[in-house]
Design an enzyme around this catalytic site. Structure first.
Site, short mmCIF file in Angstrom:
data_model
loop_
_atom_site.label_atom_id
_atom_site.label_comp_id
_atom_site.label_asym_id
_atom_site.label_seq_id
_atom_site.Cartn_x
_atom_site.Cartn_y
_atom_site.Cartn_z
N LYS A 69 0.84 -1.20 0.00
CA LYS A 69 0.00 0.00 0.00
C LYS A 69 0.88 1.26 0.00
O LYS A 69 0.66 2.19 0.75
CB LYS A 69 -0.93 0.00 1.21
CG LYS A 69 -1.92 -1.16 1.19
CD LYS A 69 -2.93 -1.05 2.30
CE LYS A 69 -3.87 -2.23 2.33
NZ LYS A 69 -4.64 -2.44 1.14
N CYS A 70 1.85 1.27 -0.88
CA CYS A 70 2.85 2.34 -0.96
C CYS A 70 2.83 2.93 -2.37
O CYS A 70 2.49 2.24 -3.33
CB CYS A 70 4.22 1.73 -0.65
SG CYS A 70 5.64 2.81 -0.87
N GLY A 71 3.19 4.17 -2.48
CA GLY A 71 3.29 4.78 -3.80
C GLY A 71 4.31 4.08 -4.69
O GLY A 71 4.25 4.18 -5.91
#
Length: 180
Positions: free
Chosen positions: A55-57
């Protein structure tokens, strides 16, 4: 008293030297499905160690990592992913959820390990070695964010690292992989 102090100093020196002589192959980790995985099983391969998060850019780097793995896996190269929830809760899932996410969204086939901590008081021993000069004998390289990449040579030696935002296809990584 002097002999006791000398003995303590000698012991500290021996422990310090042993720590510096430790290699990547001295560690055993767990796969994402909970099996023991001795890193010594990777002897003779170049290894790219990456702390990952879903759930990271930077999560789309999974696609590039998989592409890199596919391109070089038959040339004594492997990537191992270590899910970690150390940065803003960006890897909250269980090992089972992470494995499913990687498979469904990015067709990940490179080895994924169990979720660990890559910084702080509960940092995994492997990541202590990867990030501390006194242990790896080369350089301090604290994990800055998800998707930091560590390069390990065919003999289990720490070679260097690449910052999280740099592509898995960065010149530094490609040059290292292709170097004979």
């Amino acid at each position: 008293m002097k002999s006791f102090i000398l003995m303590v100093i000698a012991m500290v020196c021996v422990v310090s030297l042993e720590a510096q002589n430790k290699s990547f192959y001295d560690f055993t980790v767990r796969t994402i499905d909970g099996k023991e995985f001795p890193l010594s099983s990777l002897k003779g391969k170049k290894v790219l160690v990456v702390n990952v998060a879903s759930k990271c850019g930077l999560t789309p780097q999974y696609a590039k990592l998989q592409e890199l793995y596919e391109k070089y896996k038959d040339k004594n190269f492997v990537i191992i992913g270590f899910p970690a929830n150390n940065f803003m809760g960006q890897e909250p899932g269980s090992n089972e959820e992470i494995a499913k996410f990687c498979s469904l969204n990015y067709d990940v086939t490179f080895p994924m390990m169990s979720k660990i901590s890559v910084k702080g008081k509960d940092m995994a021993p492997l990541y202590q070695w990867l990030t501390e000069k006194k242990l790896n004998g080369k350089e301090d390289a604290p994990v800055q964010w998800n998707f930091q990449k560590f390069m390990i040579d065919e003999n289990g030696n720490w070679i260097g690292f690449v910052a999280p935002k740099e592509s898995p296809f960065s010149e530094k990584i490609l040059t290292w992989i292709e170097k004979k």
